[in-house]
Design an enzyme around this catalytic site. Structure first.
Site, mmCIF file in Angstrom:
data_model
loop_
_atom_site.group_PDB
_atom_site.id
_atom_site.type_symbol
_atom_site.label_atom_id
_atom_site.label_comp_id
_atom_site.label_asym_id
_atom_site.label_seq_id
_atom_site.Cartn_x
_atom_site.Cartn_y
_atom_site.Cartn_z
ATOM 1 N N GLU A 9 -36.173 38.148 -32.224
ATOM 2 C CA GLU A 9 -35.023 39.571 -32.742
ATOM 3 C C GLU A 9 -34.756 39.725 -33.929
ATOM 4 O O GLU A 9 -34.057 38.550 -34.878
ATOM 5 C CB GLU A 9 -33.219 38.863 -31.593
ATOM 6 C CG GLU A 9 -33.724 38.396 -30.583
ATOM 7 C CD GLU A 9 -32.417 37.442 -30.117
ATOM 8 O OE1 GLU A 9 -31.622 37.875 -30.447
ATOM 9 O OE2 GLU A 9 -32.117 36.978 -28.780
ATOM 10 N N TYR A 50 -19.363 36.174 -21.342
ATOM 11 C CA TYR A 50 -18.665 36.325 -22.746
ATOM 12 C C TYR A 50 -18.152 38.196 -23.057
ATOM 13 O O TYR A 50 -18.923 38.524 -22.497
ATOM 14 C CB TYR A 50 -19.339 35.955 -23.668
ATOM 15 C CG TYR A 50 -20.330 36.441 -24.639
ATOM 16 C CD1 TYR A 50 -21.081 36.285 -24.007
ATOM 17 C CD2 TYR A 50 -20.446 37.834 -25.582
ATOM 18 C CE1 TYR A 50 -22.861 37.009 -24.629
ATOM 19 C CE2 TYR A 50 -21.104 37.926 -26.295
ATOM 20 C CZ TYR A 50 -22.576 38.595 -25.454
ATOM 21 O OH TYR A 50 -23.789 39.085 -25.707
ATOM 22 N N GLY A 85 -31.371 34.633 -31.936
ATOM 23 C CA GLY A 85 -30.674 35.178 -32.425
ATOM 24 C C GLY A 85 -30.309 34.834 -33.766
ATOM 25 O O GLY A 85 -28.916 34.858 -34.027
ATOM 26 N N TRP A 118 -26.296 34.801 -20.255
ATOM 27 C CA TRP A 118 -26.292 34.229 -21.656
ATOM 28 C C TRP A 118 -25.213 33.676 -21.916
ATOM 29 O O TRP A 118 -24.266 34.885 -21.878
ATOM 30 C CB TRP A 118 -26.737 34.698 -22.706
ATOM 31 C CG TRP A 118 -26.444 34.471 -23.492
ATOM 32 C CD1 TRP A 118 -25.595 34.571 -24.576
ATOM 33 C CD2 TRP A 118 -27.619 33.449 -24.239
ATOM 34 N NE1 TRP A 118 -25.668 34.140 -25.595
ATOM 35 C CE2 TRP A 118 -26.082 33.112 -25.704
ATOM 36 C CE3 TRP A 118 -28.367 32.750 -24.131
ATOM 37 C CZ2 TRP A 118 -26.982 32.172 -26.239
ATOM 38 C CZ3 TRP A 118 -28.902 31.893 -25.090
ATOM 39 C CH2 TRP A 118 -28.128 31.286 -26.293
#
Ligand code: NAG
Ligand code: NAG
Ligand code: NAG
Length: 372
Positions: A144, A266, A101, A356
């Site tokens: 991405e 996260y 990203g 992730w």
């Protein structure tokens, strides 16, 4: 007929059926995680026994030569990554992940690379030779995102050519062919622009579906209300949720056993407008810490909860966790959400799930162990 006489043939045919299943699936279940070079967690600290596949993130894409490279500061840890993580789990497989990203400039470089045959060849040849020289078992493409129909067509051409080159390299070298995967958008289209489903099905071992980042506290679209960052089911009429995305991929014709579900280690922290109004979609005023993107990794969230005696809630309807204390509200995945998603992946006969990223887990590997 008595049950005794039928037991043995039944057992045998069950066994044969299971063997066939395993062969036709081609690839055993994936319990994967990304490791990010700048996360603060040395690769040697990953409990690799909890995973079947580890993705080393990220190799770079040179904007002039379109070759895949590893920055000089990352060469030592990337080149030893496979050996390092195999110390505790000799059967864990590793993939070199390319891109990430990295924003608009990186996405533009991917688009430029994929648009011309000689540039694609630079990408393909350099990535295969890098993977082999660093002893990775595969390559993972993190573009991405391809965002026009032309980008999508070129992405399809890229993975088709990459598969041909990987097969050729395997035949010439006598080594097992490299695994080929791609990290893709949560749904089978990128804001109505369809992915090249056929090329993906024919050329990739599987796709990692990034089923997270649906709501974030710093984003214009979702800063004014709290939200479940990676809900599995729809929390609003917007239909942005993990199940809707996975269903779209299957509906597009990509086999369930080529789909791996993404799990976020996260969450995002919002600042509540009113400390007493603390449910899902309560009024909020952007990230809890002004000037940040509001993200917090799982172990930071657990620390916040214990240090502030925060209230914790699991909403099984949408599948999300959240916690709050004062005007801080955090949406995230705790063990209940991860466990529900792992069960979902099994029920939908997906190939597996990936995280992730691994450094977000707590010191007991609470998330990585859940449902694995
Ligand atoms: C196959 O691999 C050989 C040896 O690396 C190479 O010379 C040849 O160009 C490759 N062919 C294709 C079609 O990629
Ligand atoms: C879970 O969230 C949904 C969507 O906001 C809500 O309608 C439902 O009441 C919540 N369930 C619980 C038990 O809080
Ligand atoms: C949520 O999704 C289900 C199944 O796709 C659908 O029946 C329901 O109407 C949706 N609810 C909302 C609020 O959009």
């Amino acid at each position: 007929m008595s049950s005794k006489t039928t037991t043995l043939p039944l057992l045998l045919s069950t066994l044969l059926f299971l063997i066939q299943l395993n062969v036709s699936a081609g690839q055993a279940a994936v319990k994967g995680a990304y490791w990010y070079w700048d996360s603060g967690l040395p690769a040697s600290s990953i409990d690799s026994t909890l995973f079947t596949h580890l993705f080393c993130a990220f190799a770079d894409l040179n904007a002039d030569t379109y070759q895949v490279t590893v920055s000089s500061s990352n060469q030592a840890q990337f080149s030893s990554f496979t050996q390092t993580v195999q110390q505790n789990n000799p059967s864990v497989k590793t993939l070199l992940s390319i891109g990430g990203g990295g924003g608009a400039a990186l996405a533009d470089t991917f688009a430029a690379m994929a648009s011309q045959p000689d540039r694609r060849k630079s990408f393909i040849d350099s990535s295969i030779s890098l993977a082999r020289s660093y002893n990775f078992h595969g390559l993972d493409i993190d573009w991405e995102y391809p965002s026009t129909t032309t980008h999508m067509t070129n992405f399809g051409t890229l993975v088709t050519e990459l598969r041909a080159a990987v097969a050729n390299e395997s035949q010439t070298s006598g080594n097992t062919a490299l695994l080929l995967t791609a990290a893709v958008h949560r749904s089978a289209d990128y804001y109505t622009i369809n992915y090249p489903f056929e090329s993906i099905s024919n050329s990739l071992d599987w796709i990692n579906v990034m089923a997270y980042d649906f709501y974030g506290s710093a984003w214009e679209s979702s800063r004014a209300n709290t939200g479940p960052p990676a809900a599995l089911y729809n929390a609003t009429a917007s239909q942005i949720n993990g199940n809707a995305g996975i269903t779209s991929w299957i509906g597009a014709g990509v086999a369930a056993n080529k789909i791996v579900l993404g799990l976020p280690f996260y969450g995002y922290a919002w600042r509540l407008v009113n400390a007493d109004d603390h449910g899902l979609f309560a009024p909020a005023d952007g990230p809890a810490n002004a000037g940040t993107d509001g993200s917090m990794v799982y172990h930071q969230i657990r620390d916040f909860i214990s240090q502030n005696a925060a209230e914790t809630v699991y909403n099984a309807t949408v599948v999300t966790n959240y916690c709050y204390s004062g005007t801080t509200w955090i949406g995230y995945d705790d063990t209940e959400s991860i466990s529900a998603k792992v069960s979902y992946a099994k029920e939908e006969a997906l190939l597996g799930y990936f995280a992730w990223q691994v450094s977000g887990d707590d010191s007991n590997w609470a998330l990585s162990q859940t449902g694995w």
